[in-house]
Design a protein around this motif. Structure first.
Motif, PDB file in Angstrom:
ATOM      1  N   UNK A   1      49.959  56.176  59.342  1.00  0.00           N
ATOM      2  CA  UNK A   1      50.974  55.254  59.861  1.00  0.00           C
ATOM      3  C   UNK A   1      51.953  54.850  58.757  1.00  0.00           C
ATOM      4  N   UNK A   2      51.443  54.669  57.549  1.00  0.00           N
ATOM      5  CA  UNK A   2      52.321  54.358  56.413  1.00  0.00           C
ATOM      6  C   UNK A   2      53.324  55.485  56.217  1.00  0.00           C
ATOM      7  N   UNK A   3      52.814  56.708  56.203  1.00  0.00           N
ATOM      8  CA  UNK A   3      53.666  57.863  55.926  1.00  0.00           C
ATOM      9  C   UNK A   3      54.616  58.189  57.062  1.00  0.00           C
ATOM     10  N   UNK A   4      54.275  57.807  58.278  1.00  0.00           N
ATOM     11  CA  UNK A   4      55.172  58.098  59.401  1.00  0.00           C
ATOM     12  C   UNK A   4      56.288  57.071  59.542  1.00  0.00           C
ATOM     13  N   UNK A   5      56.181  55.948  58.858  1.00  0.00           N
ATOM     14  CA  UNK A   5      57.210  54.911  58.976  1.00  0.00           C
ATOM     15  C   UNK A   5      58.021  54.754  57.696  1.00  0.00           C
ATOM     16  N   UNK A   6      58.223  55.822  56.974  1.00  0.00           N
ATOM     17  CA  UNK A   6      58.981  55.758  55.724  1.00  0.00           C
ATOM     18  C   UNK A   6      60.424  55.317  55.941  1.00  0.00           C
TER      19      UNK A   6
ATOM     20  N   UNK B   1      59.145  51.716  49.167  1.00  0.00           N
ATOM     21  CA  UNK B   1      59.368  53.123  48.840  1.00  0.00           C
ATOM     22  C   UNK B   1      59.133  53.392  47.354  1.00  0.00           C
ATOM     23  N   UNK B   2      59.521  52.448  46.511  1.00  0.00           N
ATOM     24  CA  UNK B   2      59.271  52.589  45.077  1.00  0.00           C
ATOM     25  C   UNK B   2      57.769  52.566  44.777  1.00  0.00           C
ATOM     26  N   UNK B   3      57.060  51.705  45.467  1.00  0.00           N
ATOM     27  CA  UNK B   3      55.605  51.632  45.270  1.00  0.00           C
ATOM     28  C   UNK B   3      54.966  52.954  45.666  1.00  0.00           C
ATOM     29  N   UNK B   4      55.354  53.471  46.822  1.00  0.00           N
ATOM     30  CA  UNK B   4      54.782  54.742  47.272  1.00  0.00           C
ATOM     31  C   UNK B   4      55.108  55.881  46.318  1.00  0.00           C
ATOM     32  N   UNK B   5      56.340  55.897  45.818  1.00  0.00           N
ATOM     33  CA  UNK B   5      56.698  56.990  44.903  1.00  0.00           C
ATOM     34  C   UNK B   5      55.951  56.874  43.578  1.00  0.00           C
ATOM     35  N   UNK B   6      55.551  55.670  43.203  1.00  0.00           N
ATOM     36  CA  UNK B   6      54.826  55.500  41.939  1.00  0.00           C
ATOM     37  C   UNK B   6      53.356  55.887  42.047  1.00  0.00           C
ATOM     38  N   UNK B   7      52.817  55.939  43.260  1.00  0.00           N
ATOM     39  CA  UNK B   7      51.390  56.259  43.408  1.00  0.00           C
ATOM     40  C   UNK B   7      51.149  57.626  44.024  1.00  0.00           C
ATOM     41  N   UNK B   8      52.171  58.448  44.092  1.00  0.00           N
ATOM     42  CA  UNK B   8      51.988  59.793  44.622  1.00  0.00           C
ATOM     43  C   UNK B   8      51.053  60.584  43.720  1.00  0.00           C
ATOM     44  N   UNK B   9      50.245  61.446  44.306  1.00  0.00           N
ATOM     45  CA  UNK B   9      49.313  62.238  43.491  1.00  0.00           C
ATOM     46  C   UNK B   9      50.025  63.344  42.723  1.00  0.00           C
TER      47      UNK B   9
END
Length: 181
Positions: A92-97, A105-113
């Protein structure tokens, strides 16, 4: 608790400790109800074996969490993901970008594998529900094609109006300065 022995007998007079076992409190005998009340209040309750889980059964029922990545990184990712607790799942997180704020969005980009982390998680073949929080997030992220590019695009879109208005005010200042010269 560390107790010291009282050697001064005068301090014991009139107390429960002055009487011997058969005697009572200050010469008065303790009746059975008083002894029962003392035992109820102060005695340790015996451990009941019925319904009690032994350490071995506790280990069997406790779910083992499998950690595939560095524990410190996994903890940092789990902390960052806590900011997305309004979402029911990683999918659900990834489908609502497209609806997220620039901060999210910055938080998600900082924790990408990294590519290595995706490979490690992708090689795991057992039950995925046994994985830690960060590893489960990595599994969900690995299913989304070109996610880093998408995150950069959505981040640019969310910041575009603010950057354009800031640039416009700078250009107006330069234009006025040129007109004065």
């Amino acid at each position: 608790i560390h107790w010291t022995t009282v050697t001064d007998v005068t301090k014991l007079e009139g107390s429960l400790w002055a009487a011997d076992v058969d005697g009572g409190c200050g010469g008065e005998a303790l009746d059975d109800s008083a002894i029962r009340e003392l035992e109820e209040v102060f005695a340790d309750a015996p451990a009941s074996s019925v319904g009690m889980a032994t350490p071995a059964t506790q280990r069997k029922t406790k779910r083992q969490i499998v950690s595939l990545i560095d524990p410190r990184r996994a903890q940092n990712i789990a902390i960052q993901l806590a900011q997305f607790k309004s979402f029911a799942s990683d999918d659900e997180i990834l489908s609502s970008l497209s609806a997220m704020t620039a901060e999210h969005l910055l938080i998600l980009s900082s924790i990408l594998p990294t590519a290595d982390e995706v490979a490690i998680v992708g090689a795991y073949e057992d039950n995925l529900s046994c994985l830690g929080r960060a590893e489960q997030f990595f599994v969900a992220v690995s299913k989304v094609p070109r996610l880093p590019s998408r995150l950069r695009a959505f981040l640019f879109m969310s910041q575009f109006n603010a950057m354009a208005s800031e640039l416009e005010s700078c250009l107006d200042s330069v234009s006025r300065a040129c007109d004065e010269v």
